[in-house]
Enzyme design. Structure first.
Site, PDB file in Angstrom:
ATOM      1  N   HIS A 179      -7.234  44.264 -31.939  1.00 20.42           N
ATOM      2  CA  HIS A 179      -6.353  43.359 -31.201  1.00 20.42           C
ATOM      3  C   HIS A 179      -7.122  42.775 -30.021  1.00 20.42           C
ATOM      4  O   HIS A 179      -7.766  43.499 -29.260  1.00 20.42           O
ATOM      5  CB  HIS A 179      -5.133  44.126 -30.691  1.00 20.42           C
ATOM      6  CG  HIS A 179      -4.270  43.330 -29.763  1.00 20.42           C
ATOM      7  ND1 HIS A 179      -3.399  42.357 -30.209  1.00 20.42           N
ATOM      8  CD2 HIS A 179      -4.145  43.365 -28.409  1.00 20.42           C
ATOM      9  CE1 HIS A 179      -2.772  41.832 -29.177  1.00 20.42           C
ATOM     10  NE2 HIS A 179      -3.209  42.415 -28.067  1.00 20.42           N
ATOM     11  N   SER A 181      -6.678  40.324 -26.568  1.00 22.55           N
ATOM     12  CA  SER A 181      -5.805  39.635 -25.620  1.00 22.55           C
ATOM     13  C   SER A 181      -6.367  39.845 -24.221  1.00 22.55           C
ATOM     14  O   SER A 181      -7.294  40.637 -24.027  1.00 22.55           O
ATOM     15  CB  SER A 181      -4.364  40.176 -25.696  1.00 22.55           C
ATOM     16  OG  SER A 181      -4.286  41.469 -25.114  1.00 22.55           O
ATOM     17  N   ASP A 193      -4.598  39.520 -33.888  1.00 24.38           N
ATOM     18  CA  ASP A 193      -4.798  40.789 -34.581  1.00 24.38           C
ATOM     19  C   ASP A 193      -5.596  40.563 -35.858  1.00 24.38           C
ATOM     20  O   ASP A 193      -5.218  39.727 -36.689  1.00 24.38           O
ATOM     21  CB  ASP A 193      -3.453  41.426 -34.931  1.00 24.38           C
ATOM     22  CG  ASP A 193      -2.620  41.715 -33.693  1.00 24.38           C
ATOM     23  OD1 ASP A 193      -3.069  42.503 -32.853  1.00 24.38           O
ATOM     24  OD2 ASP A 193      -1.518  41.139 -33.572  1.00 24.38           O
TER      25      ASP A 193
END
Length: 204
Positions: A179, A181, A193
């Site tokens: 993931h 971010s 993802d």
């Protein structure tokens, strides 16, 4: 398991808590020397011991990644298995359907990640689990038809399962969930993802 309990807590933690954990892990591991084989004189300390290639897929985006690994010298026995880890440098290219009329958009990504690895059966198993969180920088800032990152610098969290093979266990395959971010530092922060397949091999 302790491994999964920590990972669930970490993924739900605030940005500040994540940053503190990553900082503490990094500080404690800076003292860990790269692993050296018996023939260390012929293998300089600054050279990586493992190389890898990785392909991944997100909802709209494909990624190809190449990287180098420096294993840590230290290992710990805990929870019925052996904990170890490594430093990873990765260089990747993301390809996504273009926006603003472009056929495809490309993003170059560079990442540095400390990774923890767990082997069951007191470390004798060829199977392993691993998790890590690192820092990545992307150029240009990632945009896909449905998502737009707001920062070039982001966190990369991953969880993986894999197995070594070969006469000396010098090869490995792993399946990874990762993931990306910015942890809420800026918005929008939709995250991305990937499911990834990695092949790695030792240079020794």
């Amino acid at each position: 398991m302790l491994f999964f309990s920590f990972y669930r807590w970490f993924m739900r933690a605030s940005v500040g808590k994540r940053f503190c954990v990553a900082l503490l892990c990094g500080a404690s591991l800076l003292a860990a020397k790269p692993s050296r084989a018996a023939d260390a004189s012929s293998f300089p300390a600054w050279m990586p011991e493992v190389g890898f290639v990785q392909i991944g897929r997100a909802q709209e985006t494909r990624a190809t990644v190449f990287g180098l690994i420096w294993p840590w010298e230290k290992a710990w026995r805990m929870g019925g298995g052996q904990w170890s880890g490594y430093w990873e440098l990765a260089l990747g290219r993301w390809s996504t359907p273009g926006v603003d009329g472009r056929d495809r958009a490309w993003v170059t990504q560079f990442g540095v990640t400390p990774v923890f690895r767990f082997r069951p059966s007191e470390g004798r198993s060829r199977w392993f689990l691993e998790a890590g969180i690192g820092l990545t920088v992307m150029s240009p800032i990632y945009r896909s038809p449905s998502k737009r990152f707001s920062t070039a610098f982001n966190f990369g969290d991953h969880l993986a399962v894999g197995r070594n093979f070969g006469e000396n266990a010098q090869h490995e395959l792993s399946l990874r969930y990762q993931h990306f971010s910015n942890g809420g530092v800026d918005h929008p922060n939709p995250g991305e993802d990937f499911i990834q397949l990695r092949y790695a091999t030792s240079f020794r």
